[in-house]
Design an enzyme around this catalytic site. Structure first.
Site, PDB file in Angstrom:
ATOM      1  N   GLY A 241       5.903   0.988  63.951  1.00 24.62           N
ATOM      2  CA  GLY A 241       5.489   1.972  64.945  1.00 24.62           C
ATOM      3  C   GLY A 241       4.390   2.926  64.549  1.00 24.62           C
ATOM      4  O   GLY A 241       3.809   3.592  65.415  1.00 24.62           O
ATOM      5  N   PRO A 277       6.117  -2.690  59.620  1.00 24.12           N
ATOM      6  CA  PRO A 277       4.822  -2.250  60.156  1.00 24.12           C
ATOM      7  C   PRO A 277       3.986  -3.434  60.622  1.00 24.12           C
ATOM      8  O   PRO A 277       3.987  -4.493  59.995  1.00 24.12           O
ATOM      9  CB  PRO A 277       4.159  -1.587  58.933  1.00 24.12           C
ATOM     10  CG  PRO A 277       4.709  -2.355  57.770  1.00 24.12           C
ATOM     11  CD  PRO A 277       6.138  -2.711  58.139  1.00 24.12           C
ATOM     12  N   ARG A 279       0.876  -2.904  63.406  1.00 25.46           N
ATOM     13  CA  ARG A 279      -0.439  -2.347  63.745  1.00 25.46           C
ATOM     14  C   ARG A 279      -1.103  -1.663  62.549  1.00 25.46           C
ATOM     15  O   ARG A 279      -2.299  -1.865  62.305  1.00 25.46           O
ATOM     16  CB  ARG A 279      -0.264  -1.320  64.869  1.00 25.46           C
ATOM     17  CG  ARG A 279      -1.561  -0.797  65.444  1.00 25.46           C
ATOM     18  CD  ARG A 279      -1.285   0.368  66.397  1.00 25.46           C
ATOM     19  NE  ARG A 279      -0.228   0.078  67.332  1.00 25.46           N
ATOM     20  CZ  ARG A 279      -0.420  -0.477  68.540  1.00 25.46           C
ATOM     21  NH1 ARG A 279      -1.627  -0.783  68.938  1.00 25.46           N
ATOM     22  NH2 ARG A 279       0.604  -0.691  69.330  1.00 25.46           N
ATOM     23  N   ARG A 315      -5.641  -5.601  75.431  1.00 29.46           N
ATOM     24  CA  ARG A 315      -5.092  -4.249  75.364  1.00 29.46           C
ATOM     25  C   ARG A 315      -5.692  -3.258  76.375  1.00 29.46           C
ATOM     26  O   ARG A 315      -4.947  -2.493  76.985  1.00 29.46           O
ATOM     27  CB  ARG A 315      -5.187  -3.695  73.937  1.00 29.46           C
ATOM     28  CG  ARG A 315      -4.508  -4.599  72.880  1.00 29.46           C
ATOM     29  CD  ARG A 315      -4.338  -3.911  71.536  1.00 29.46           C
ATOM     30  NE  ARG A 315      -3.387  -2.825  71.639  1.00 29.46           N
ATOM     31  CZ  ARG A 315      -3.708  -1.559  71.675  1.00 29.46           C
ATOM     32  NH1 ARG A 315      -4.964  -1.193  71.565  1.00 29.46           N
ATOM     33  NH2 ARG A 315      -2.775  -0.645  71.801  1.00 29.46           N
ATOM     34  N   CYS A 344     -12.885 -12.936  86.251  1.00 28.55           N
ATOM     35  CA  CYS A 344     -12.990 -12.532  87.650  1.00 28.55           C
ATOM     36  C   CYS A 344     -11.870 -11.616  88.085  1.00 28.55           C
ATOM     37  O   CYS A 344     -11.027 -11.987  88.917  1.00 28.55           O
ATOM     38  CB  CYS A 344     -13.062 -13.773  88.523  1.00 28.55           C
ATOM     39  SG  CYS A 344     -14.579 -14.639  88.188  1.00 28.55           S
TER      40      CYS A 344
END
Ligand code: LLP
Length: 435
Positions: A241, A277, A279, A315, A344
């Site tokens: 986190g 962990p 990220r 993201r 598109c």
């Protein structure tokens, strides 16, 4: 020591490789990772946890399951936190010992539980009572006892984007912390389980350690209550986190601040702590390299149309996430623009009205902080190729995941015989119209 991503003589480098060289060899869009940045982050996270003596670090494979990345992290002593048999396959293929693998996730299938038991993974994080009952029966039938912990939901708002928040009571994860004592007591009686502790994970991209500290403190009280009820608690999994700074100037908690908080809360627990962990390890180590296709006039600001799209980096479309956009050959000039991809959908927009390096058609640019939840969330929407991945190490680089071209997608599809048969009897629509 040079920074993993920096401009030299007006050109952006990843370690000692100039990005135009990668674009020329591999094409765009492409993810580019720095080995040094990965190692630095893996070591910084471990160093932050120096006060904690008994610990196991398990990289959250979902953040970046690239085999070369996993191998590099295995060499740094990281195991894996997985959420599917597919991720287990990747972790094992990267040489991570089965015993270093933690299986999290609210929807493990019976087949996946069975595969993981066969592999002898290190820990199952149970998300509901019935999962524990099923796992126990499977393990007992094999004459095994599955090492497991119970994931609790502490009902805490982690203060992050709703779609990546996992620790509020309305979220699907874990058992309600108030029910944990009863569930633990029932599961601990099952022969096929070696129930040994608790797990928690309240969300991702956490910018404030406050909610985490409250959640950990609740786990601490639960551990005391469980011990008072006669259970032996030896392991607590504190999840992942820790957030990263995506916008220049954003200040995020350091691994050292995180480690100090963890030590403060857990020092009397007398357990082995586990960390997951994702990220923090991979995010800063990667960029998405892209080419500007067009600069198109817009109603307010011009649109910079790049060859990367929401299928390559989801993201911004999913979480309104900010990814810094910088030119590979910045001139110093600036422009205010929208940045969008070729897909598109209006949602295929990386930024609106942003102050960026001035770019024009044919220029290369990167989206930064794209090493985590980037390539792994890519899709082939609009029949676009699956974006390739490149790993840099010093002055060398290698393609570590191929671009999967539309030809390969075609080859994986099949037309049933009945369609082919009917097809033979019908005229093509366009031909009919023309007649
Ligand atoms: N452990 C568990 C049980 C998790 O669910 C997660 C992330 C992690 C560890 C790793 O969390 P991290 O350290 O990376 O924050 N796709 C989203 C992020 C989803 C995270 C899901 N769970 C994004 O791009 O922001």
């Amino acid at each position: 020591m040079p920074l993993p991503f920096e401009c030299r003589d007006g050109v952006l480098y990843v370690e000692d490789v100039a990005l135009p060289a990668i674009a020329a060899a591999v094409g765009t869009p492409a993810y580019v990772y720095s080995s040094a940045a990965l190692r630095n982050a893996a070591r910084a996270f471990r160093a932050g946890l120096a006060p904690i003596r008994r610990k196991h670090l398990a990289f959250a494979v979902k953040a970046n399951p690239n085999l070369a990345v996993l191998k590099l992290l295995a060499a740094e002593g990281y195991g894996a936190d997985i959420v599917s048999a597919g991720e287990m396959l990747h972790a094992l293929a990267a040489g991570m010992p089965a015993s270093s693998i933690i299986f999290s996730g609210v929807g493990k299938s019976r087949r996946e539980l069975s595969t993981a038991l066969d592999a002898g993974i290190g820990q199952f994080n149970l998300e509901l009572e019935e999962e524990g009952v099923v796992l126990a029966a499977m393990a007992a039938a094999r004459g095994q006892r599955a090492p497991a912990v119970l994931r609790v939901n502490p009902d805490i708002d982690a203060g992050t984007h709703a779609k990546i928040s996992t620790g509020r009571k309305q979220n699907k994860f874990g058992v309600a912390i108030d029910d944990a004592l009863g569930i633990y007591a029932r599961l601990s009686k099952l022969e096929g389980l070696a129930l040994r502790g608790i797990a928690i994970h309240i969300g991702s991209q956490l910018s404030d350690l406050g909610p985490l500290e409250i959640a950990y403190a609740r786990v601490g009280r639960l551990v005391s209550d469980l011990r008072a009820a006669g259970h032996t608690i030896t392991h607590v999994d504190l999840g992942g986190g820790l957030g990263l700074s995506y916008r220049p100037g954003d200040v995020m908690p350091s691994p050292a601040a995180y480690g100090a908080m963890v030590w403060r809360v857990t020092r009397d627990w007398n357990v082995a702590l586990m960390f997951e962990p994702g990220r923090f390890i991979a995010g800063d180590a990667g960029v998405l390299l892209t080419e500007v296709l067009w600069v198109k006039p817009g109603a307010v600001d011009p649109y910079v149309i790049v060859d990367a799209a929401m299928n390559d980096l989801a993201r911004p479309a999913l979480y309104d996430a900010f990814h810094d956009f910088v030119a590979v050959r910045p001139t110093g000039a600036r422009m205010t623009a929208n940045i969008a991809g070729p897909v598109c959908e209006s949602g295929d927009t990386f930024a609106m009205g942003r102050d960026i390096d001035a770019v024009s058609a044919g220029d290369l640019a990167v989206f930064r902080t794209a090493g985590a939840y980037g390539a792994t969330m890519a899709s082939t929407y609009n029949c676009r190729a699956l974006v390739p991945e490149v790993l840099v190490d010093g002055d060398r680089f290698a393609v570590v995941a191929d671009r999967i071209a539309p030809e390969a997608m075609l080859a994986a599809q099949h037309i049933p015989a009945w369609i082919t048969d009917e097809d033979r009897t019908s005229e093509p629509v366009l031909a009919r119209k023309a007649a």
